[in-house]
Design an enzyme around this catalytic site. Structure first.
Site, short mmCIF file in Angstrom:
data_model
loop_
_atom_site.label_atom_id
_atom_site.label_comp_id
_atom_site.label_asym_id
_atom_site.label_seq_id
_atom_site.Cartn_x
_atom_site.Cartn_y
_atom_site.Cartn_z
N GLY A 1 0.85 -1.19 0.00
CA GLY A 1 0.00 0.00 0.00
C GLY A 1 0.88 1.23 0.00
O GLY A 1 2.08 1.16 0.29
N GLY B 1 2.22 5.60 4.19
CA GLY B 1 1.21 6.07 5.15
C GLY B 1 -0.12 5.34 5.10
O GLY B 1 -1.10 5.81 5.68
N SER B 2 -0.18 4.20 4.42
CA SER B 2 -1.47 3.50 4.31
C SER B 2 -1.77 2.64 5.54
O SER B 2 -2.86 2.07 5.64
CB SER B 2 -1.50 2.63 3.05
OG SER B 2 -0.42 1.72 3.05
N THR C 1 2.27 -0.79 8.89
CA THR C 1 2.80 -1.15 10.20
C THR C 1 1.66 -1.43 11.18
O THR C 1 1.71 -2.40 11.94
CB THR C 1 3.70 -0.01 10.75
OG1 THR C 1 4.65 0.32 9.73
CG2 THR C 1 4.45 -0.43 11.99
N GLU D 1 9.13 -3.37 7.88
CA GLU D 1 10.08 -2.87 6.89
C GLU D 1 11.35 -2.31 7.54
O GLU D 1 11.27 -1.67 8.59
CB GLU D 1 9.39 -1.75 6.11
CG GLU D 1 10.05 -1.44 4.81
CD GLU D 1 9.18 -0.48 4.04
OE1 GLU D 1 9.01 -0.69 2.84
OE2 GLU D 1 8.65 0.47 4.65
N TYR E 1 15.89 11.62 -0.37
CA TYR E 1 14.88 12.68 -0.48
C TYR E 1 15.53 14.03 -0.77
O TYR E 1 14.96 14.86 -1.48
CB TYR E 1 14.03 12.76 0.79
CG TYR E 1 12.82 11.84 0.77
CD1 TYR E 1 11.84 11.97 -0.21
CD2 TYR E 1 12.65 10.85 1.73
CE1 TYR E 1 10.73 11.14 -0.23
CE2 TYR E 1 11.54 10.01 1.71
CZ TYR E 1 10.59 10.16 0.73
OH TYR E 1 9.49 9.34 0.70
N GLU F 1 6.13 -6.62 5.64
CA GLU F 1 5.76 -5.28 5.15
C GLU F 1 6.49 -5.05 3.83
O GLU F 1 7.72 -5.04 3.78
CB GLU F 1 6.16 -4.23 6.19
CG GLU F 1 5.70 -2.85 5.82
CD GLU F 1 5.93 -1.84 6.96
OE1 GLU F 1 6.34 -2.25 8.06
OE2 GLU F 1 5.69 -0.65 6.72
N GLU G 1 10.36 12.95 5.36
CA GLU G 1 9.21 13.03 4.44
C GLU G 1 8.51 14.38 4.43
O GLU G 1 7.45 14.53 3.84
CB GLU G 1 8.19 11.93 4.83
CG GLU G 1 8.72 10.52 4.59
CD GLU G 1 7.80 9.43 5.14
OE1 GLU G 1 8.04 8.26 4.82
OE2 GLU G 1 6.87 9.75 5.90
P1 DGT Z 1 2.91 2.69 6.67
O1 DGT Z 1 3.03 1.81 7.87
O2 DGT Z 1 1.89 2.18 5.68
O3 DGT Z 1 2.72 4.13 7.04
O4 DGT Z 1 4.30 2.52 5.89
P2 DGT Z 1 5.50 3.52 5.73
O5 DGT Z 1 5.02 4.77 5.09
O6 DGT Z 1 6.25 3.64 7.02
O7 DGT Z 1 6.46 2.69 4.75
P3 DGT Z 1 6.65 2.84 3.17
O8 DGT Z 1 7.35 1.61 2.69
O9 DGT Z 1 5.37 3.08 2.50
O10 DGT Z 1 7.62 4.09 3.01
C1 DGT Z 1 8.91 4.14 3.60
C2 DGT Z 1 9.70 5.34 3.09
O11 DGT Z 1 10.71 4.95 2.12
C3 DGT Z 1 8.85 6.32 2.36
O12 DGT Z 1 9.34 7.61 2.68
C4 DGT Z 1 9.08 6.00 0.90
C5 DGT Z 1 10.51 5.61 0.86
N1 DGT Z 1 10.91 4.73 -0.28
C6 DGT Z 1 11.57 5.05 -1.41
N2 DGT Z 1 11.85 4.01 -2.17
C7 DGT Z 1 11.35 2.99 -1.57
C8 DGT Z 1 11.32 1.62 -1.91
O13 DGT Z 1 11.82 1.10 -2.91
N3 DGT Z 1 10.67 0.86 -1.07
C9 DGT Z 1 10.08 1.39 0.04
N4 DGT Z 1 9.41 0.58 0.81
N5 DGT Z 1 10.14 2.66 0.42
C10 DGT Z 1 10.77 3.46 -0.39
#
Ligand code: DGT
Length: 230
Positions: free
Chosen positions: A27, A30-31, A34, A51, A69, A103, A171
């Protein structure tokens, strides 16, 4: 890439693996991936692999997520290489439980994040080609188990608000357009099936719901996940 034998010794590594029922939780940023994993902490016999964001934030003291970033053209390649490595480590990690919840996956890294960086020119075509070759090599030569994908489907505007509220320092400058594009890439991969490959059946959940209602939504997946745990 032509592989004759078993250069990464994955057959031997596989023998240790108990072949659990493996679920990827996917997702947008931010979906609530976790939070979804945390929902399953109360049940026995499930291994939860969150993750490795903390590893991305501290590799020998370097914050690769922040570097990526702040200067994407310079750091995207390095960052995605490390994401692939840490994801592969999670895929290969043996478990002694019948269910493994992960994740994200090496697939969302490739089909959502790397795809985005290629399309918007952050990655040079040559850099993209190298990452893509690595992905293909891994995919064809290292067994990656996948039995179910839980897709936490969201609206970009809602997750954008959540991202601003949670205030993860790296972010802070994430624009809504980036979240919209990532949303489209998740939809293309998991719903519209534009890539030949979707490694497992997809269960779609409404992850726009707020915390007071989301537990009921998460419960809709319990049957499919927990029956494998008994
Ligand atoms: P959640 O629990 O659904 O809020 O999940 P997040 O937002 O902690 O985890 P995720 O994987 O959606 O995003 C982690 C950060 O890493 C986000 O700032 C995006 C960045 N990112 C850049 N490239 C990648 C990649 O190839 N894979 C992942 N997972 N994150 C990436």
């Amino acid at each position: 890439v032509k592989v004759e034998d078993d250069p990464l010794n994955c057959k031997k590594m596989c023998a240790k693996n108990t072949k659990p029922f493996t679920v990827f939780v996917e997702g947008n940023i931010g979906s609530g991936k976790t939070t979804f994993l945390e929902h399953f902490r109360r049940f026995e016999d499930i291994t939860l692999l969150t993750e490795p964001v903390e590893e991305w934030r501290n590799l020998n003291g370097w914050n690769l997520l922040d570097l990526m970033y702040k200067d994407p053209p310079k750091w995207a390649m390095t960052f995605q290489s490390y994401v692939s490595l840490t994801m592969l480590d999670m895929h290969r990690r043996p478990t002694d439980t019948p269910v493994k919840l992960m994740e994200r996956s090496i697939f969302s890294a490739r089909y959502c994040f790397v795809e985005h960086m290629m399309r918007n020119g952050t990655l040079h075509p040559a850099q993209f080609a190298v990452l893509d070759e690595w992905f293909r090599f891994i995919n064809h030569n290292i067994p990656i188990a996948a039995d179910l994908i839980v897709y936490l489907k969201t609206s970009p505007s809602i997750v954008h608000e959540r991202i601003k509220k949670r205030a993860r320092s790296e972010e802070q400058c994430v624009p809504l357009t980036y979240i919209e594009e990532l949303h489209k890439l998740h939809e293309d991969w998991l719903i519209n099936r534009v890539h030949a490959e979707c490694p497992a059946p997809v269960l779609v959940l409404d992850a726009d719901l707020d915390l007071s209602q989301i537990t009921e939504e998460y419960k809709k997946s319990e049957h499919q996940i927990l029956r494998k745990a008994v």
